[in-house]
Design an enzyme around this catalytic site. Structure first.
Site, PDB file in Angstrom:
ATOM      1  CG  HIS A   1     -22.123 -43.062  76.198  1.00  0.00           C
ATOM      2  ND1 HIS A   1     -23.564 -43.488  76.036  1.00  0.00           N
ATOM      3  CD2 HIS A   1     -22.065 -42.340  77.043  1.00  0.00           C
ATOM      4  CE1 HIS A   1     -24.139 -43.670  76.260  1.00  0.00           C
ATOM      5  NE2 HIS A   1     -23.798 -42.665  77.451  1.00  0.00           N
TER       6      HIS A   1
ATOM      7  CD  GLU B   1     -22.308 -46.039  72.623  1.00  0.00           C
ATOM      8  OE1 GLU B   1     -22.826 -44.605  72.543  1.00  0.00           O
ATOM      9  OE2 GLU B   1     -22.781 -46.018  74.364  1.00  0.00           O
TER      10      GLU B   1
ATOM     11  NE  ARG C   1     -22.491 -44.486  79.830  1.00  0.00           N
ATOM     12  CZ  ARG C   1     -23.119 -45.096  79.473  1.00  0.00           C
ATOM     13  NH1 ARG C   1     -23.080 -46.292  78.464  1.00  0.00           N
ATOM     14  NH2 ARG C   1     -24.384 -44.949  79.654  1.00  0.00           N
TER      15      ARG C   1
ATOM     16  CG  HIS D   1     -25.730 -43.594  72.365  1.00  0.00           C
ATOM     17  ND1 HIS D   1     -25.159 -43.485  73.056  1.00  0.00           N
ATOM     18  CD2 HIS D   1     -26.528 -42.390  71.802  1.00  0.00           C
ATOM     19  CE1 HIS D   1     -24.823 -42.101  73.783  1.00  0.00           C
ATOM     20  NE2 HIS D   1     -26.507 -41.426  72.809  1.00  0.00           N
TER      21      HIS D   1
ATOM     22  CD  GLU E   1     -27.567 -47.720  72.426  1.00  0.00           C
ATOM     23  OE1 GLU E   1     -26.600 -48.185  72.139  1.00  0.00           O
ATOM     24  OE2 GLU E   1     -28.178 -46.705  73.229  1.00  0.00           O
TER      25      GLU E   1
HETATM   26 ZN   LIG Z   1     -23.557 -44.981  74.338  1.00  0.00          ZN
END
Ligand SMILES: [Zn+2]
Ligand SMILES: *[C@@H]1O[C@H](CO)[C@@H](O)[C@H](O)[C@H]1NC(C)=O
Ligand SMILES: *[C@@H]1O[C@H](CO)[C@@H](O)[C@H](O)[C@H]1NC(C)=O
Ligand SMILES: *[C@@H]1O[C@H](CO)[C@@H](O)[C@H](O)[C@H]1NC(C)=O
Ligand SMILES: *[C@@H]1O[C@H](CO)[C@@H](O)[C@H](O)[C@H]1NC(C)=O
Length: 353
Positions: free
Chosen positions: A56, A59, A114, A184, A287
């Site tokens: 993405h 990020e 994104r 991410h 994340e």
């Molecule tokens: Zn992501």
């Protein structure tokens, strides 16, 4: 962006005994994707840990972590016993930015972009969410078919050249890949499969009698008759908990650990689900920081601490896998483990020792 290419070439030149750079494929805008391979020369057949960053675009902490990870491994592999041990058995494959087009677009045009940059509807809308484009229950849940959406899943599984290049490569190597990691942000989670279903992943039962978690204790009777009972333990989850504990040890940052569909949201077509579905035993989405106060726009002074703590989590996972698959002389299971493994379906708990 251009800087990441320069960095890759640079790091390879100055560490040519350990790092090589390889072609993975082309993006929709014809940029070249490379991955780095960190391998200690050896006659042994080794297994692979895969890690990708930058699926993405916005990020930004993610590609930063991949670079940090490579730098740390190269700086410390001689002095850090953990790293030098796992590099004897494992090669590390690092893809610093999958979605290069989107990443550059987020620097130059739209900080919060994104997706990738594939044109749709005659160029009236752009971008497929690459983390909804893998061939894992593609298009079934947590996606949109509207190309204006942030979670547009594309025109079919692997419709995007970025997804296809990575999936074809991993598919070819899958029998050697023990762990798939995808980085991410944000939210502070370590997520296990699956996002597309709440069913537990396949390796739930393997935990029984695992020396890395100490002795097991039976708290329910094994009836010996219930063949349909579902194994309760989830090895991927236990390893993730070890990783989050190691992470928290650095700066106290709390991460939540769990199956994606149970603790975050349902999504289909993710690379994490796909990697596990094709048979890679360990598959995780990280994340990274934070929990929303800055979100994707993490302040620069948090980059280094985020990388430092994440490094501890990731090396904990790699170390665990190394010891599980290459026990090499370490003390294996002791008495009791045989009896336990005959009782897979009972409720087990870990004794805290
Ligand atoms: Zn992501
Ligand atoms: C990418 O390269 C191919 C072949 O070199 C060319 O046909 C195509 O037009 C290029 N696409 C873009 C977006 O530049
Ligand atoms: C795309 O443009 C072409 C040529 O202008 C047109 O024939 C076609 O119907 C358009 N398609 C869509 C989906 O708008
Ligand atoms: C996706 O997976 C299905 C079922 O495993 C397979 O039949 C199909 O060929 C795959 N599609 C792609 C694009 O790889
Ligand atoms: C797609 O989403 C956009 C933006 O939300 C919306 O304006 C458009 O009407 C949607 N198109 C369809 C076909 O639903």
């Amino acid at each position: 962006s251009g800087e990441i290419y320069q960095w890759m070439t640079q790091i390879q030149k100055s560490n040519s005994e350990l790092v090589t750079q390889h072609y993975l494929g082309k993006t929709i805008e014809n940029r070249t994707m490379y991955y780095l391979q960190i391998s200690q020369p050896s006659d042994k057949t080794k297994k692979i840990i895969w890690m990708d960053c930058g699926i993405h675009a916005r990020e930004w902490i993610s590609p930063a972590f991949c670079q940090w990870f490579v730098k740390e491994i190269l700086q410390n592999y001689k002095s850090d016993p953990k790293i030098s041990r796992f590099l004897k058995n494992l090669d590390l494959y690092i893809l610093p930015v999958l979605n290069i087009d989107g990443y550059i677009y987020s620097w130059e045009k739209d900080r919060l972009w994104r997706k990738n940059r594939s044109p749709h509807m005659n160029g009236t809308c752009y971008g497929t969410d690459l983390n909804r484009n893998f061939n894992s229950s593609w298009g079934s849940i947590g996606v949109s078919y509207n190309c204006s959406s942030e979670i547009f899943c594309g025109s079919g599984p692997e419709s995007e050249p970025e997804t296809r290049a990575m999936a074809q490569f991993i598919e070819r190597k899958k029998s050697d890949i023990l762990c798939y990691l995808t980085i991410h942000s944000y939210g502070q989670y370590i997520l296990t499969p699956y996002g597309s279903t709440t069913k537990p992943p396949s390796n739930s039962e393997e935990l029984v009698g695992d020396k890395n978690f100490g002795p097991l204790k039976i708290i329910a009777k094994c009836t010996g008759t219930d063949n349909n009972a579902v194994p309760i333990l989830n090895l991927q989850m236990r390893v993730a908990k070890k990783a989050s504990a190691a992470l928290m040890g650095k700066y106290g940052t709390r991460y939540e650990v769990g199956s994606t569909s149970l603790i975050l949201y349902s999504n289909s077509g993710s690379s994490r689900d796909w990697a596990h579905m094709i048979g890679i035993p360990f598959s995780y989405t990280f994340e990274l920081r934070d929990k929303g106060s800055h979100g994707f726009v993490l302040p620069p002074d948090q980059i280094q601490p985020t990388c430092e703590e994440t490094m501890l989590a990731v090396t904990t996972i790699i170390d665990y896998i190394d010891q599980k698959y290459f026990p090499g002389g370490a003390v294996m299971l002791t008495s009791g483990s045989l009896g336990l493994s005959l009782c897979l379906s009972v409720v087990l708990t870990w004794t805290v020792s």
